[in-house]
Design an enzyme around this catalytic site. Structure first.
Site, PDB file in Angstrom:
ATOM      1  N   ARG A 133       0.843  -1.190   0.000  1.00  0.00           N
ATOM      2  CA  ARG A 133       0.000   0.000   0.000  1.00  0.00           C
ATOM      3  C   ARG A 133       0.880   1.241   0.000  1.00  0.00           C
ATOM      4  O   ARG A 133       1.931   1.275   0.656  1.00  0.00           O
ATOM      5  CB  ARG A 133      -0.888   0.051   1.254  1.00  0.00           C
ATOM      6  CG  ARG A 133      -2.156  -0.790   1.158  1.00  0.00           C
ATOM      7  CD  ARG A 133      -3.161  -0.179   0.160  1.00  0.00           C
ATOM      8  NE  ARG A 133      -4.382  -0.952   0.014  1.00  0.00           N
ATOM      9  CZ  ARG A 133      -4.607  -1.901  -0.897  1.00  0.00           C
ATOM     10  NH1 ARG A 133      -3.670  -2.238  -1.766  1.00  0.00           N
ATOM     11  NH2 ARG A 133      -5.779  -2.506  -0.969  1.00  0.00           N
ATOM     12  N   HIS A 181      -0.906   0.435  -9.803  1.00  0.00           N
ATOM     13  CA  HIS A 181      -1.674  -0.466  -8.921  1.00  0.00           C
ATOM     14  C   HIS A 181      -2.206  -1.675  -9.709  1.00  0.00           C
ATOM     15  O   HIS A 181      -3.418  -1.918  -9.775  1.00  0.00           O
ATOM     16  CB  HIS A 181      -2.826   0.295  -8.259  1.00  0.00           C
ATOM     17  CG  HIS A 181      -3.336  -0.380  -7.011  1.00  0.00           C
ATOM     18  ND1 HIS A 181      -3.814   0.310  -5.933  1.00  0.00           N
ATOM     19  CD2 HIS A 181      -3.450  -1.695  -6.664  1.00  0.00           C
ATOM     20  CE1 HIS A 181      -4.201  -0.534  -4.985  1.00  0.00           C
ATOM     21  NE2 HIS A 181      -3.986  -1.770  -5.415  1.00  0.00           N
ATOM     22  N   GLU A 229      -4.009   7.848  -5.298  1.00  0.00           N
ATOM     23  CA  GLU A 229      -4.076   7.191  -6.610  1.00  0.00           C
ATOM     24  C   GLU A 229      -5.255   7.699  -7.423  1.00  0.00           C
ATOM     25  O   GLU A 229      -6.360   7.773  -6.882  1.00  0.00           O
ATOM     26  CB  GLU A 229      -4.192   5.669  -6.423  1.00  0.00           C
ATOM     27  CG  GLU A 229      -2.950   5.068  -5.781  1.00  0.00           C
ATOM     28  CD  GLU A 229      -3.012   3.547  -5.598  1.00  0.00           C
ATOM     29  OE1 GLU A 229      -4.042   2.939  -5.947  1.00  0.00           O
ATOM     30  OE2 GLU A 229      -2.043   2.976  -5.101  1.00  0.00           O
TER      31      GLU A 229
HETATM   32  N1  LIG Z   1      -0.962  -4.130  -5.048  1.00  0.00           N
HETATM   33  C1  LIG Z   1      -2.063  -4.864  -4.977  1.00  0.00           C
HETATM   34  O1  LIG Z   1      -2.854  -4.874  -5.898  1.00  0.00           O
HETATM   35  C2  LIG Z   1      -2.323  -5.707  -3.762  1.00  0.00           C
HETATM   36  C3  LIG Z   1      -3.004  -6.916  -3.890  1.00  0.00           C
HETATM   37  C4  LIG Z   1      -3.208  -7.707  -2.756  1.00  0.00           C
HETATM   38  C5  LIG Z   1      -2.752  -7.267  -1.519  1.00  0.00           C
HETATM   39  N2  LIG Z   1      -2.143  -6.064  -1.426  1.00  0.00           N
HETATM   40  C6  LIG Z   1      -1.618  -5.576  -0.138  1.00  0.00           C
HETATM   41  O2  LIG Z   1      -0.544  -6.419   0.264  1.00  0.00           O
HETATM   42  C7  LIG Z   1      -0.381  -6.337   1.672  1.00  0.00           C
HETATM   43  C8  LIG Z   1      -0.231  -7.732   2.262  1.00  0.00           C
HETATM   44  O3  LIG Z   1      -1.418  -8.456   2.086  1.00  0.00           O
HETATM   45  P1  LIG Z   1      -1.600  -9.898   2.768  1.00  0.00           P
HETATM   46  O4  LIG Z   1      -2.859 -10.455   2.229  1.00  0.00           O
HETATM   47  O5  LIG Z   1      -0.332 -10.671   2.646  1.00  0.00           O
HETATM   48  O6  LIG Z   1      -1.827  -9.475   4.302  1.00  0.00           O
HETATM   49  P2  LIG Z   1      -1.659 -10.409   5.577  1.00  0.00           P
HETATM   50  O7  LIG Z   1      -2.526  -9.809   6.621  1.00  0.00           O
HETATM   51  O8  LIG Z   1      -1.837 -11.845   5.212  1.00  0.00           O
HETATM   52  O9  LIG Z   1      -0.108 -10.214   5.981  1.00  0.00           O
HETATM   53  C9  LIG Z   1       0.412  -9.044   6.529  1.00  0.00           C
HETATM   54  C10 LIG Z   1       1.596  -9.414   7.426  1.00  0.00           C
HETATM   55  O10 LIG Z   1       2.199  -8.208   7.905  1.00  0.00           O
HETATM   56  C11 LIG Z   1       2.616  -8.432   9.254  1.00  0.00           C
HETATM   57  N3  LIG Z   1       2.804  -7.183   9.962  1.00  0.00           N
HETATM   58  C12 LIG Z   1       1.881  -6.377  10.563  1.00  0.00           C
HETATM   59  N4  LIG Z   1       2.491  -5.307  11.129  1.00  0.00           N
HETATM   60  C13 LIG Z   1       3.827  -5.448  10.886  1.00  0.00           C
HETATM   61  C14 LIG Z   1       4.974  -4.670  11.218  1.00  0.00           C
HETATM   62  N5  LIG Z   1       4.849  -3.522  11.898  1.00  0.00           N
HETATM   63  N6  LIG Z   1       6.175  -5.106  10.822  1.00  0.00           N
HETATM   64  C15 LIG Z   1       6.313  -6.256  10.135  1.00  0.00           C
HETATM   65  N7  LIG Z   1       5.262  -7.044   9.786  1.00  0.00           N
HETATM   66  C16 LIG Z   1       4.034  -6.635  10.159  1.00  0.00           C
HETATM   67  C17 LIG Z   1       1.494  -9.290   9.833  1.00  0.00           C
HETATM   68  O11 LIG Z   1       1.938  -9.994  10.963  1.00  0.00           O
HETATM   69  C18 LIG Z   1       1.183 -10.231   8.671  1.00  0.00           C
HETATM   70  O12 LIG Z   1       1.950 -11.414   8.745  1.00  0.00           O
HETATM   71  C19 LIG Z   1      -1.595  -5.555   2.186  1.00  0.00           C
HETATM   72  O13 LIG Z   1      -1.207  -4.221   2.402  1.00  0.00           O
HETATM   73  C20 LIG Z   1      -2.579  -5.627   1.034  1.00  0.00           C
HETATM   74  O14 LIG Z   1      -3.491  -4.561   1.026  1.00  0.00           O
HETATM   75  C21 LIG Z   1      -1.894  -5.285  -2.524  1.00  0.00           C
HETATM   76  O1  LIG Z   2      -6.925  -4.393  -2.397  1.00  0.00           O
HETATM   77  C1  LIG Z   2      -6.813  -5.089  -3.408  1.00  0.00           C
HETATM   78  O2  LIG Z   2      -7.465  -6.124  -3.601  1.00  0.00           O
HETATM   79  C2  LIG Z   2      -5.796  -4.716  -4.430  1.00  0.00           C
HETATM   80  O3  LIG Z   2      -5.072  -3.612  -4.012  1.00  0.00           O
HETATM   81  C3  LIG Z   2      -6.385  -4.561  -5.793  1.00  0.00           C
HETATM   82  O4  LIG Z   2      -7.282  -3.495  -5.959  1.00  0.00           O
HETATM   83  P1  LIG Z   2      -8.103  -3.376  -7.355  1.00  0.00           P
HETATM   84  O5  LIG Z   2      -9.269  -4.332  -7.280  1.00  0.00           O
HETATM   85  O6  LIG Z   2      -8.574  -1.967  -7.430  1.00  0.00           O
HETATM   86  O7  LIG Z   2      -7.182  -3.749  -8.460  1.00  0.00           O
END
Ligand SMILES: NC(=O)c1ccc[n+]([C@@H]2O[C@H](COP(=O)([O-])OP(=O)(O)OC[C@H]3O[C@@H](n4cnc5c(N)ncnc54)[C@H](O)[C@@H]3O)[C@@H](O)[C@H]2O)c1
Ligand SMILES: O=C(O)[C@H](O)COP(=O)(O)O
Length: 600
Positions: A244, A295, A273
């Protein structure tokens, strides 16, 4: 009533679902048979507000702002479904108040996000973005665009959750050495992916050739990578963010790239964004050492199919009166249990959150304990079910370290979530009467130091003797991480915290300070808080549990103190957030031995 029809003014009609964004047709096909499906892309916020009143369900991605006004105008809305993970664009509080269930798809795009991270990793290592632009501009710049290999390099993963672990497995296949910082990670899963978990974030920054960020965006991770952290990295290091925008401070990253203190970055997400032309993010995107994507982490055919099917299935469940699989704001408790268990649900959620915040690694320099004994005492020992209490405790424990969208815990999925997180909670019941204490039931949560059983995530023992038999042999292994709570007049109270007996309502911002039991301590703390503009609203002082005169013997730090001294705990309810520098300023020779701030 089945989802086949809903009654409007006595007339039955098919429920209507509105989809104002691009959502994969695979899931929508499931809705066609029983619902009226309206795909209406390109609506302005005003148009949306005009028509939302007709709909029973709304399915969105990240672009539609589902704010309080829109939700209030949705007179028939029963569900808002987010075809993806993040619910930053949905006003959860307003939805909960209006009884509208918000669901998401926490698993559907994990692989896509992880693969996108690997794409950025390779693109940054091999200058793919610059090279492609250069070639398209008619140049042939082979010597300028020499890259590096990732094999044998160290990849540091910040946040070893679902995406982080998937990245680890793929990067392991590329021959990378894997390290991580995540105080709450499941050690067994880390070991199975060959990831070494390091105890401090500093070490991870120092050792990384590549650093990738996969934490949630929550208060404690906002700007967690700033100037200081970046300055610890190797000059040749590259950093990636597919989590994020805002977890990495964009201005600090730009400055580090400009100064050449790190070598490159791969960025998929931004604080705002799309970024505006004057935003720091736009300068970052333009920097030659940056590979940037708009993104796209979840933007694969497969992920879009997954999330679409996932949320559409849940929309059908909700419209037919069933519990959804991944509701971000679903109730933990069923209506029939509400009367008896609800006050304890609140207590357990507070106890879980208090545990994580007070006994967190930041305060204790230890990892969060992952094996717990949870004992229901007094009348609570005869409760028909403790499932809602278990779910509430887990929700509370995870809430300070998890974003709202990942916190979909309810009675249906709590055991599974605990297992996935590697948290083992042994429940037991003790029917001993508590009348003499002035209340009928209490709950004790105790962290264990002894090796954990890998199998179940929830075990229930109803024989109070079972505890007694083992207690003496285990006694030495159980440390001070204990919380006891009770409910009086529907209000939750904490009656024991660590080695201290106490009585306070776990509500609002609370400063918990451990100090030598000497005159003048409260004055010192009050004075320093006052100077920082923080008012004290409530105060209680707690002696050591069971024996107010007990001398300090247990804590290893204080065992080395020259003469043992009496200790007390100071619990101050304050009227605002206490900055980290103010908290630190309280821990001095004339002040506190230890201070933690918890928000409950
Ligand atoms: N770019 C995209 O399109 C996209 C898609 C999917 C997920 N994401 C993002 O990816 C990230 C991870 O998603 P996820 O499903 O793996 O989440 P998740 O909840 O499975 O994992 C997050 C991890 O971060 C750890 N954490 C929390 N605070 C912390 C800290 N201060 N220091 C170190 N570790 C810490 C937690 O213990 C957990 O293991 C999220 O921010 C999510 O929104 C982005
Ligand atoms: O939060 C999510 O699932 C991802 O960041 C993707 O977002 P999007 O559906 O807008 O691509």
């Amino acid at each position: 009533m089945a989802h086949g029809t809903v009654a409007v003014n006595g007339n039955a009609r098919k429920p209507k679902v509105l989809i104002p964004e691009k959502v994969s047709p695979d899931g929508l096909a499931l809705l066609q048979a029983s619902l009226e499906v309206h795909e209406r892309k390109g609506l302005s916020p005003e148009d949306l507000l005009q028509i939302i009143g007709e709909y029973d369900a709304l399915i969105v991605r990240s672009e539609t702002k589902v704010n309080a006004a829109l939700l209030a105008a949705g007179k028939n809305l029963r569900v808002v479904a987010r075809a993806g993970v993040g619910v930053d664009n949905v006003d959860l509080q307003a939805a909960t108040k209006l009884g509208i269930i918000v669901v998401n798809s926490p698993q559907g795009n994990i692989n896509a996000a992880a693969e996108h991270t690997i794409a950025l990793l390779m693109a940054v290592a091999r200058n793919v973005g610059v090279a492609s632009a250069s070639l398209k501009a008619g140049k042939w710049e082979r010597s300028r665009l020499v890259g590096i290999e990732v094999k044998g390099k160290t990849l540091a993963i910040l946040g070893l959750g679902k995406v982080g672990l998937t990245v680890a497995r793929a990067a392991g296949g590329l021959g990378m050495d894997l390290i991580a910082y995540d105080p709450y990670a499941n050690p067994a899963l880390a070991a199975s992916a060959n990831v070494e978990i390091l105890p401090t974030m500093d070490e991870v920054f120092e050792q990384a050739d590549f650093m990738t960020v996969h934490t949630p965006m929550i208060a404690s991770t906002k700007g967690m990578i700033g100037e200081t952290e970046l300055s610890k990295m190797k000059k040749t290091a590259r950093i990636l963010n597919v989590a994020r925008g805002g977890i990495i401070d964009e201005a600090a990253l730009l400055a580090a790239l400009e100064a050449g203190t790190i070598a490159g970055a791969g960025i998929d997400v931004f604080t705002s964004e799309p970024p505006k032309p004057d935003d720091t993010a736009s300068k970052l995107i333009a920097h030659p050492a940056v590979v940037a994507t708009p993104h796209l982490g979840a933007s694969t055919m497969e992920a879009q199919e997954n999330v679409s099917i996932d949320v559409c299935t849940q929309v059908l469940s909700i419209l037919s009166g069933q519990l959804p699989r991944s509701a971000v704001n679903a109730p933990i408790i069923l209506p029939e249990e509400y009367r008896t268990l609800q006050p304890f649900v609140v207590l357990l959620e507070k106890m879980g959150s208090l545990f994580t915040q007070h006994f967190s690694p930041a305060n204790t320099r230890q990892q969060l304990r992952t094996t717990f004994d949870l004992t229901y005492e007094g009348s609570l020992a005869s409760a028909n079910t403790t499932k809602p209490l278990f779910a509430a405790l887990l929700k509370g424990m995870l809430s300070p370290i998890t974003s709202a969208e990942s916190l979909n815990i309810n009675i249906v999925n709590a055991e599974l979530v605990a297992k996935e997180r590697g948290i083992l909670i042994n429940e037991s019941r003790s029917r001993e009467a508590l009348e003499q204490e002035g209340f009928a039931a209490s709950v004790t949560l105790r962290a264990r130091l002894d090796p954990r059983s890998p199998s179940a995530s929830r075990t229930i023992r109803s024989d109070p003797m079972a505890d007694a038999t083992n207690s003496s042999s285990r006694k030495k292994k159980i440390e001070d991480q204990v919380i006891t709570g009770f409910v009086s007049n529907n209000t939750p109270y904490i009656s024991r915290l660590g080695r201290f007996t106490t009585s306070f309502v776990p509500e609002g911002t609370i400063l918990i300070g451990r100090n030598y039991d000497e005159p003048g301590k409260i004055g010192v703390v009050g004075g320093r808080l006052g100077k920082a503009g923080v008012n004290i609203r409530s105060m209680s002082v707690a002696p050591i549990e069971g024996d107010g005169d007990a001398l300090l013997k247990v804590d290893s730090v204080l065992e080395s103190a020259p003469t043992p001294q009496k200790e007390a705990l100071m619990i101050l309810g304050v009227d605002r957030a206490v900055e980290e520098n103010v908290r630190k300023s309280l821990v001095t020779e004339d002040g506190l031995l230890e201070a933690s701030i918890v928000v409950l």
